[in-house]
Design a protein around this motif. Sequence first.
Motif, short mmCIF file in Angstrom:
data_model
loop_
_atom_site.label_atom_id
_atom_site.label_comp_id
_atom_site.label_asym_id
_atom_site.label_seq_id
_atom_site.Cartn_x
_atom_site.Cartn_y
_atom_site.Cartn_z
N TYR A 67 -0.02 0.00 -9.69
CA TYR A 67 -0.09 -1.30 -9.02
C TYR A 67 1.06 -2.19 -9.47
O TYR A 67 1.65 -2.91 -8.66
CB TYR A 67 -1.43 -1.98 -9.29
CG TYR A 67 -2.48 -1.72 -8.25
CD1 TYR A 67 -3.06 -2.76 -7.54
CD2 TYR A 67 -2.92 -0.43 -7.96
CE1 TYR A 67 -4.04 -2.54 -6.58
CE2 TYR A 67 -3.89 -0.19 -7.01
CZ TYR A 67 -4.44 -1.25 -6.32
OH TYR A 67 -5.40 -1.02 -5.36
N ARG A 85 -11.45 -3.16 -3.00
CA ARG A 85 -10.16 -3.57 -2.43
C ARG A 85 -9.63 -4.74 -3.25
O ARG A 85 -10.25 -5.78 -3.36
CB ARG A 85 -10.34 -3.99 -0.97
CG ARG A 85 -9.04 -4.45 -0.35
CD ARG A 85 -9.06 -4.35 1.15
NE ARG A 85 -9.22 -2.95 1.53
CZ ARG A 85 -9.81 -2.57 2.66
NH1 ARG A 85 -10.27 -3.46 3.50
NH2 ARG A 85 -9.92 -1.28 2.96
N ARG A 122 0.84 -1.21 0.00
CA ARG A 122 0.00 0.00 0.00
C ARG A 122 0.87 1.26 0.00
O ARG A 122 0.57 2.23 -0.69
CB ARG A 122 -0.94 0.00 1.19
CG ARG A 122 -2.07 -1.00 1.04
CD ARG A 122 -3.03 -0.94 2.23
NE ARG A 122 -4.10 -1.90 2.05
CZ ARG A 122 -5.16 -1.69 1.28
NH1 ARG A 122 -5.33 -0.55 0.66
NH2 ARG A 122 -6.09 -2.63 1.16
N ALA A 127 -12.27 2.42 3.21
CA ALA A 127 -11.18 2.58 2.25
C ALA A 127 -9.86 2.89 2.96
O ALA A 127 -9.81 3.66 3.92
CB ALA A 127 -11.51 3.68 1.26
N GLN A 128 -8.83 2.24 2.47
CA GLN A 128 -7.47 2.45 2.96
C GLN A 128 -6.61 2.92 1.79
O GLN A 128 -6.96 2.71 0.62
CB GLN A 128 -6.89 1.15 3.52
CG GLN A 128 -7.57 0.64 4.75
CD GLN A 128 -6.92 -0.63 5.26
OE1 GLN A 128 -5.80 -0.96 4.91
NE2 GLN A 128 -7.63 -1.34 6.12
N GLY A 158 -11.63 -7.05 -7.61
CA GLY A 158 -11.56 -7.03 -6.15
C GLY A 158 -12.93 -7.15 -5.53
O GLY A 158 -13.90 -7.48 -6.19
N ASP A 170 -6.57 1.54 -2.08
CA ASP A 170 -7.81 0.98 -2.61
C ASP A 170 -8.24 1.77 -3.84
O ASP A 170 -7.82 2.92 -4.04
CB ASP A 170 -8.92 1.01 -1.55
CG ASP A 170 -8.72 -0.04 -0.46
OD1 ASP A 170 -8.05 -1.07 -0.72
OD2 ASP A 170 -9.24 0.16 0.65
N ALA A 219 -16.10 1.73 -3.75
CA ALA A 219 -14.68 1.46 -3.54
C ALA A 219 -14.46 -0.04 -3.66
O ALA A 219 -15.35 -0.84 -3.34
CB ALA A 219 -14.24 1.95 -2.17
N TYR A 246 -7.16 5.68 -4.01
CA TYR A 246 -7.37 6.37 -2.74
C TYR A 246 -6.04 6.53 -2.03
O TYR A 246 -5.25 5.59 -1.91
CB TYR A 246 -8.34 5.57 -1.86
CG TYR A 246 -8.74 6.29 -0.60
CD1 TYR A 246 -9.44 7.49 -0.64
CD2 TYR A 246 -8.41 5.77 0.64
CE1 TYR A 246 -9.80 8.15 0.51
CE2 TYR A 246 -8.77 6.43 1.81
CZ TYR A 246 -9.46 7.62 1.74
OH TYR A 246 -9.83 8.28 2.88
N THR A 294 -15.98 -5.26 -3.29
CA THR A 294 -16.55 -3.95 -2.97
C THR A 294 -16.51 -3.73 -1.47
O THR A 294 -16.82 -4.63 -0.69
CB THR A 294 -18.00 -3.87 -3.48
OG1 THR A 294 -17.99 -4.09 -4.90
CG2 THR A 294 -18.61 -2.53 -3.19
#
Length: 157
Positions: free
Chosen positions: A70, A154, A35, A96-97, A88, A100, A152, A119, A90
Amino acid sequence: MQKTGCIWLCIALTMLLAGCAGFGGDIPAQISDTRQTIVFEATGQIGRPYRYGGTTPDGFDCSGLTRYVYAQAGVSLPRSTREQHDAGRTIKISQAQPGDLLFYRFGRSGGNVDHVAIYLGNGEAVHAPATGRTVIVASVGDPWWEKRFVNAVRVIP
């Protein structure tokens, strides 16, 4: 790297080290190396030109930007916005982190998603928005973006 990109990179690093609060919830004090890399790479692209179909720092479209960023973190994403959405699970925006994906719809309601952003945390995201523009940081809560927000997703744990 452009001066603006360096500034945003420093801001992102400071936010990550401080364990800042997220848009709707708390971000863990330490986020994964993956991340962190995604956030650093995304902020490093600020100011790059938008180019329809673009997949490199010479010019990005939205899904080209997310796929490139990514990949720099060792994570493979499909090419299209719709495929990335389906890659991914939802999550709620409050969950959200940093890293994401955020999805938007510019067309009429009921259509597919047609824009993706990364994000950053603290209520901000990196976008490759449109022809004639550059990669930007925008507030998730900005009324223009908020009106078009779908969900969003992940992709990474």
